[in-house]
Design a protein around this motif. Structure first.
Motif, mmCIF file in Angstrom:
data_model
loop_
_atom_site.group_PDB
_atom_site.id
_atom_site.type_symbol
_atom_site.label_atom_id
_atom_site.label_comp_id
_atom_site.label_asym_id
_atom_site.label_seq_id
_atom_site.Cartn_x
_atom_site.Cartn_y
_atom_site.Cartn_z
ATOM 1 N N LEU A 117 5.937 17.638 2.965
ATOM 2 C CA LEU A 117 7.164 16.856 2.815
ATOM 3 C C LEU A 117 7.998 16.891 4.095
ATOM 4 C CD1 LEU A 117 8.167 17.852 -0.824
ATOM 5 C CD2 LEU A 117 7.524 15.564 -0.055
ATOM 6 N N THR A 118 7.982 18.007 4.778
ATOM 7 C CA THR A 118 8.705 18.120 6.045
ATOM 8 C C THR A 118 8.137 17.139 7.067
ATOM 9 O OG1 THR A 118 9.242 20.454 5.669
ATOM 10 C CG2 THR A 118 9.308 19.674 7.937
ATOM 11 N N ARG A 119 6.829 16.983 7.093
ATOM 12 C CA ARG A 119 6.177 16.126 8.092
ATOM 13 C C ARG A 119 6.553 14.661 7.912
ATOM 14 N NH1 ARG A 119 0.173 18.329 9.545
ATOM 15 N NH2 ARG A 119 0.759 17.379 11.523
ATOM 16 N N VAL A 120 6.900 14.270 6.682
ATOM 17 C CA VAL A 120 7.273 12.870 6.436
ATOM 18 C C VAL A 120 8.773 12.724 6.189
ATOM 19 C CG1 VAL A 120 4.989 12.239 5.566
ATOM 20 C CG2 VAL A 120 6.721 13.067 3.960
ATOM 21 N N ILE A 153 -10.588 14.051 6.591
ATOM 22 C CA ILE A 153 -10.534 12.595 6.654
ATOM 23 C C ILE A 153 -9.331 12.130 5.843
ATOM 24 C CG2 ILE A 153 -11.720 10.431 6.155
ATOM 25 C CD1 ILE A 153 -13.146 12.072 8.273
ATOM 26 N N LEU A 154 -8.550 11.229 6.425
ATOM 27 C CA LEU A 154 -7.346 10.710 5.773
ATOM 28 C C LEU A 154 -7.464 9.200 5.664
ATOM 29 C CD1 LEU A 154 -4.520 11.343 4.649
ATOM 30 C CD2 LEU A 154 -3.642 11.228 6.986
ATOM 31 N N LEU A 155 -7.450 8.683 4.435
ATOM 32 C CA LEU A 155 -7.582 7.257 4.174
ATOM 33 C C LEU A 155 -6.277 6.739 3.575
ATOM 34 C CD1 LEU A 155 -11.095 7.485 2.461
ATOM 35 C CD2 LEU A 155 -10.635 6.954 4.872
ATOM 36 N N LEU A 156 -5.678 5.747 4.225
ATOM 37 C CA LEU A 156 -4.358 5.264 3.831
ATOM 38 C C LEU A 156 -4.409 3.759 3.607
ATOM 39 C CD1 LEU A 156 -2.325 7.201 6.550
ATOM 40 C CD2 LEU A 156 -2.659 7.899 4.169
ATOM 41 N N ASP A 157 -4.012 3.327 2.419
ATOM 42 C CA ASP A 157 -4.057 1.910 2.061
ATOM 43 C C ASP A 157 -2.643 1.327 2.100
ATOM 44 O OD1 ASP A 157 -4.842 -0.555 1.231
ATOM 45 O OD2 ASP A 157 -5.577 0.049 -0.739
ATOM 46 N N GLU A 158 -2.350 0.534 3.121
ATOM 47 C CA GLU A 158 -1.040 -0.102 3.308
ATOM 48 C C GLU A 158 0.106 0.908 3.183
ATOM 49 O OE1 GLU A 158 -0.713 -3.216 4.143
ATOM 50 O OE2 GLU A 158 -2.535 -4.231 3.503
ATOM 51 N N PRO A 159 0.072 2.026 3.907
ATOM 52 C CA PRO A 159 1.068 3.079 3.702
ATOM 53 C C PRO A 159 2.473 2.731 4.163
ATOM 54 C CG PRO A 159 -0.256 3.590 5.621
ATOM 55 C CD PRO A 159 -0.884 2.390 4.975
ATOM 56 N N THR A 160 2.635 1.750 5.069
ATOM 57 C CA THR A 160 3.965 1.461 5.600
ATOM 58 C C THR A 160 4.714 0.396 4.814
ATOM 59 O OG1 THR A 160 3.030 -0.143 7.172
ATOM 60 C CG2 THR A 160 3.305 2.130 7.940
ATOM 61 N N ALA A 161 4.097 -0.131 3.756
ATOM 62 C CA ALA A 161 4.782 -1.131 2.931
ATOM 63 C C ALA A 161 6.025 -0.503 2.297
ATOM 64 C CB ALA A 161 3.844 -1.640 1.841
ATOM 65 N N GLY A 162 7.153 -1.176 2.410
ATOM 66 C CA GLY A 162 8.383 -0.678 1.811
ATOM 67 C C GLY A 162 9.172 0.269 2.702
ATOM 68 N N MET A 163 8.643 0.601 3.889
ATOM 69 C CA MET A 163 9.366 1.485 4.794
ATOM 70 C C MET A 163 10.234 0.659 5.741
ATOM 71 S SD MET A 163 6.596 4.387 5.930
ATOM 72 C CE MET A 163 5.698 5.379 4.725
ATOM 73 N N ASP A 164 11.424 1.189 6.071
ATOM 74 C CA ASP A 164 12.259 0.507 7.055
ATOM 75 C C ASP A 164 11.736 0.838 8.457
ATOM 76 O OD1 ASP A 164 13.366 2.985 7.974
ATOM 77 O OD2 ASP A 164 14.890 2.920 6.412
ATOM 78 N N PRO A 165 12.247 0.139 9.502
ATOM 79 C CA PRO A 165 11.717 0.350 10.863
ATOM 80 C C PRO A 165 11.748 1.801 11.328
ATOM 81 C CG PRO A 165 13.021 -1.646 10.799
ATOM 82 C CD PRO A 165 13.184 -0.998 9.460
ATOM 83 N N ARG A 166 12.815 2.543 11.025
ATOM 84 C CA ARG A 166 12.874 3.929 11.470
ATOM 85 C C ARG A 166 11.838 4.776 10.748
ATOM 86 N NH1 ARG A 166 14.429 8.876 10.507
ATOM 87 N NH2 ARG A 166 14.882 8.345 8.336
ATOM 88 N N ARG A 168 9.013 3.727 9.577
ATOM 89 C CA ARG A 168 7.711 3.361 10.127
ATOM 90 C C ARG A 168 7.456 4.087 11.445
ATOM 91 N NH1 ARG A 168 5.931 -1.973 8.050
ATOM 92 N NH2 ARG A 168 4.942 -2.444 10.041
ATOM 93 N N ARG A 169 8.538 4.218 12.262
ATOM 94 C CA ARG A 169 8.395 4.925 13.533
ATOM 95 C C ARG A 169 8.059 6.397 13.302
ATOM 96 N NH1 ARG A 169 6.672 3.777 18.013
ATOM 97 N NH2 ARG A 169 5.408 5.561 17.476
ATOM 98 N N VAL A 170 8.751 7.019 12.329
ATOM 99 C CA VAL A 170 8.474 8.420 11.994
ATOM 100 C C VAL A 170 7.039 8.556 11.496
ATOM 101 C CG1 VAL A 170 9.016 10.289 10.367
ATOM 102 C CG2 VAL A 170 10.862 9.042 11.501
ATOM 103 N N PHE A 171 6.623 7.606 10.679
ATOM 104 C CA PHE A 171 5.282 7.663 10.122
ATOM 105 C C PHE A 171 4.226 7.543 11.211
ATOM 106 C CE2 PHE A 171 1.601 5.531 8.131
ATOM 107 C CZ PHE A 171 1.253 6.539 7.252
ATOM 108 N N ARG A 172 4.449 6.661 12.162
ATOM 109 C CA ARG A 172 3.503 6.521 13.271
ATOM 110 C C ARG A 172 3.425 7.794 14.097
ATOM 111 N NH1 ARG A 172 5.262 0.460 15.235
ATOM 112 N NH2 ARG A 172 4.023 -0.726 13.722
#
Length: 245
Positions: A117-120, A153-166, A168-172
């Motif tokens: 949770l800290t990482r995200v 292995i990490l598989l992510l299906d459309e993970p940034t949907a619903g995220m605001d720009p900031r 998304r930047r944190v997620f990247r």
């Protein structure tokens, strides 16, 4: 560990046309962006890669493990397109529960849940019930749940949907950090998710791979006159048009 799909065909009903046809793919190390329009087969490919569904023909392997082996899922983390809230569980309880389902002890899952949770950037919401989270917050909890058991292995299906720009930047930034530790395959229909951080790109069209290679090779498909900020979009358009011919 190397994740490989070999000549995989899949149909959701035997009498329906195949969603994927003779698909072969080997996931390289680092971060790979899986591009394609809605309905191209990206979600189905990720489900096969995660062992959620089994191919009608072909094989999915992680080194010597096939996707039919129950140990396979201990090494592969999958975040589906829709993250469903569990009203009775807080964010941390939700992530810890997923870790426990993956074979972790209760104590280890609880401790690792806080780290995930800290990482995200969701630790401050660890005690909030998942049913009270916004859509973007719930998706970040879903990412934390995918991270909790430290899969290869990490598989992510459309993970940034619903995220605001900031967000998304944190997620990247999180993905860039993780890409040195695990193989990541992230699907999207938005070429903006490509960014500069991805190591590889795969493009799906109508259930087949139209391209799989390095990000540099992908961007090379853009016409020479395209502005730098539009190269990913132009490369994707060029590949899509050439595949349709």
């Amino acid at each position: 560990m190397t994740l490989e799909l070999t000549e995989c065909t899949y149909s959701y009903r035997r009498w329906r046309p195949a969603v994927l046809q003779d698909l072969s793919y080997s996931l390289p190390s680092g971060l790979t962006i899986l591009l394609g329009p809605n309905g191209a087969g990206k979600t189905t490919m990720l489900k096969l890669a995660a062992g959620v569904v089994q191919p009608n023909n072909g094989e999915v392997k992680l080194d010597s493990l096939t996707s039919r082996d129950r140990r396979f899922r201990q090494h592969v983390a999958w975040m589906p397109q829709s993250v469903v809230a569990m009203p009775s569980l807080s964010s941390r309880e939700y992530v810890a529960y997923v870790g426990w389902l993956k074979g972790m002890s209760r104590q280890a899952a609880w401790e690792k849940a806080a780290q995930a949770l800290t990482r995200v950037e969701m630790l401050e919401h660890e005690d909030v019930k998942t049913s009270r989270l916004s859509g973007g917050q719930l998706r970040r909890v879903g990412v934390a749940a995918a991270l909790v058991h430290e899969a290869e292995i990490l598989l992510l299906d459309e993970p940034t949907a619903g995220m605001d720009p900031r967000q998304r930047r944190v997620f990247r930034d999180v993905l860039k950090e993780l890409s040195g530790e695990v193989g990541i395959l992230m699907s999207t229909h938005d070429v903006a998710d490509l960014a500069e951080e991805s190591d590889h790109v795969a493009v799906m069209q109508a259930g087949r791979l139209a391209f799989a290679g390095s990000t540099a090779d992908f961007l090379a498909h853009a016409p020479a006159e395209v502005a730098p900020g539009r190269m990913a979009e132009a490369a994707y358009t060029a590949l899509s048009e050439s595949y349709a011919l």
